[in-house]
Design a protein around this motif. Structure first.
Motif, short mmCIF file in Angstrom:
data_model
loop_
_atom_site.label_atom_id
_atom_site.label_comp_id
_atom_site.label_asym_id
_atom_site.label_seq_id
_atom_site.Cartn_x
_atom_site.Cartn_y
_atom_site.Cartn_z
N LEU A 2 8.69 15.21 -1.87
CA LEU A 2 7.53 14.63 -1.18
C LEU A 2 7.98 13.56 -0.18
N LYS A 3 7.52 13.69 1.07
CA LYS A 3 7.75 12.67 2.08
C LYS A 3 6.41 12.02 2.42
N ILE A 4 6.46 10.77 2.79
CA ILE A 4 5.25 10.03 3.15
C ILE A 4 5.38 9.56 4.60
N TYR A 5 4.35 9.82 5.39
CA TYR A 5 4.33 9.41 6.78
C TYR A 5 3.16 8.47 7.04
N LEU A 6 3.36 7.54 7.94
CA LEU A 6 2.30 6.61 8.34
C LEU A 6 2.15 6.66 9.85
N ILE A 7 0.96 6.99 10.32
CA ILE A 7 0.68 7.04 11.76
C ILE A 7 0.27 5.63 12.21
N ASN A 8 0.98 5.11 13.20
CA ASN A 8 0.78 3.72 13.59
C ASN A 8 1.05 3.54 15.08
N LEU A 9 0.09 2.98 15.80
CA LEU A 9 0.27 2.69 17.21
C LEU A 9 1.33 1.62 17.42
N SER A 19 0.68 -2.37 5.87
CA SER A 19 1.06 -1.11 5.22
C SER A 19 2.38 -1.27 4.47
N PHE A 20 3.36 -1.95 5.09
CA PHE A 20 4.63 -2.20 4.42
C PHE A 20 4.41 -2.96 3.11
N GLU A 21 3.54 -3.96 3.15
CA GLU A 21 3.27 -4.76 1.97
C GLU A 21 2.61 -3.93 0.88
N ASN A 22 1.63 -3.11 1.26
CA ASN A 22 0.93 -2.26 0.29
C ASN A 22 1.89 -1.27 -0.36
N PHE A 23 2.69 -0.60 0.44
CA PHE A 23 3.61 0.41 -0.08
C PHE A 23 4.69 -0.23 -0.95
N ALA A 24 5.18 -1.40 -0.54
CA ALA A 24 6.20 -2.08 -1.35
C ALA A 24 5.65 -2.46 -2.72
N THR A 25 4.39 -2.87 -2.77
CA THR A 25 3.76 -3.27 -4.02
C THR A 25 3.69 -2.11 -5.01
N ILE A 26 3.48 -0.90 -4.51
CA ILE A 26 3.32 0.25 -5.40
C ILE A 26 4.62 1.08 -5.51
N GLY A 27 5.69 0.57 -4.93
CA GLY A 27 6.99 1.21 -5.08
C GLY A 27 7.20 2.47 -4.26
N ILE A 92 -5.29 2.36 5.59
CA ILE A 92 -5.57 2.67 4.20
C ILE A 92 -4.87 1.70 3.25
N ILE A 93 -5.38 1.66 2.04
CA ILE A 93 -4.74 0.95 0.93
C ILE A 93 -4.60 1.96 -0.20
N LEU A 94 -3.36 2.24 -0.60
CA LEU A 94 -3.10 3.18 -1.68
C LEU A 94 -3.13 2.47 -3.03
N SER A 95 -3.55 3.19 -4.06
CA SER A 95 -3.65 2.61 -5.40
C SER A 95 -2.29 2.60 -6.09
N GLN A 96 -2.19 1.84 -7.17
CA GLN A 96 -0.92 1.63 -7.87
C GLN A 96 -0.32 2.92 -8.41
N ASP A 97 -1.15 3.87 -8.80
CA ASP A 97 -0.64 5.09 -9.42
C ASP A 97 -0.50 6.26 -8.45
N THR A 98 -0.50 5.98 -7.16
CA THR A 98 -0.45 7.04 -6.15
C THR A 98 0.74 7.97 -6.37
N GLY A 99 1.94 7.41 -6.49
CA GLY A 99 3.13 8.23 -6.65
C GLY A 99 3.09 9.08 -7.90
N ARG A 100 2.67 8.50 -9.02
CA ARG A 100 2.63 9.24 -10.28
C ARG A 100 1.60 10.36 -10.22
#
Length: 251
Positions: A2-9, A19-27, A92-100
């Protein structure tokens, strides 16, 4: 994989930082896709006449840029060689269990040999016709022939991304991207959605709803607008019915 992409101007620095902060928080980590600014770049694929016939107005330059950005993300995913991609917009804000949750869902579908195009994550499904195909982390996944609007987060399979690229929706732009995904999904019948909210949105101004061409609604007669709406809905319902019958008779 699985790869994750973020569209950003390029100019949306605060969104990227959040987004970096959100993703870092959920690993989780992501690959940034530099969004295409529709206010700067034109699209040869855009068919204004067909757009007005389908939705009774032109697309804004922001909507065109959004469409081109998602096509770029899908193209990048296809070229990566991996099997799955979560494509996100940067509000967006992803939840803690997104990866799992996503890894569990992918593992389950692979174990069952289930073929699918995309898992829609932006908004909950409005109706459930088919039985649940996956349960995990308090969520239920259902097959859907009529997705809600919005494409802030979508999990694509490689097969689904290739099919979208081989469809009319990558060759001609005549709908907002979320509507194109919904029409593609209705025709194929291989999409899933959730019974509950998966992502939340930051309270930030839209970068799609920027300055663009004026709406054409006021230049169309009421009779013409009504005809367009009826034709569009009929187009969707016929596609959904064909998919429904194909799924039922394949069982």
């Amino acid at each position: 994989m699985l790869k994750i992409y973020l569209i950003n101007l390029k100019s949306s620095h605060e969104r990227l930082k959040a987004s970096f902060e959100n993703f870092a928080t959920i690993g989780l980590t992501f690959e940034r896709i530099e969004a295409i600014d529709g206010h700067i770049h034109s699209a040869a694929e855009y068919n204004k006449v067909k757009t007005i016939r389908f939705i009774s107005r032109e697309l804004s330059r922001g909507e065109i840029g959004c469409y081109l950005s998602h096509l770029l993300a899908l193209k990048t995913f296809i070229g990566s060689g991996v099997g799955y991609a979560l494509i996100n917009e940067d509000d967006i804000i992803l939840s803690q269990d997104t990866g799992r949750f996503l890894n569990g869902f992918i593992a389950e579908t692979e174990a069952k040999g289930l073929k699918w195009d995309l898992l829609y994550l932006s908004n909950p499904l409005k109706s459930r016709v088919f039985s649940c195909v996956y349960q995990g982390h308090g969520r239920e996944v259902y097959r859907s022939l009529h997705l809600p609007m919005g494409t802030t987060a979508t999990l694509w399979t490689r097969e689904g991304a290739v099919a979208f690229f081989n469809s009319q929706y990558s060759k001609t732009i005549f709908l907002p991207f979320d509507y194109a995904v919904r029409s593609f999904s209705s025709a194929r019948g291989n999409s899933f959605g959730l019974n509950s909210q998966f992502v939340s949105l930051r309270d930030v101004a839209s970068v799609v709803d920027g300055p663009g061409p004026p709406t054409r609604l006021e230049k169309l007669s009421r009779k013409k607008r009504l005809k367009n709406i009826i034709n569009r809905k009929l187009f969707d319902r016929i596609a959904e019915l064909k998919s429904f019958l194909r799924i039922v008779f394949q069982r």
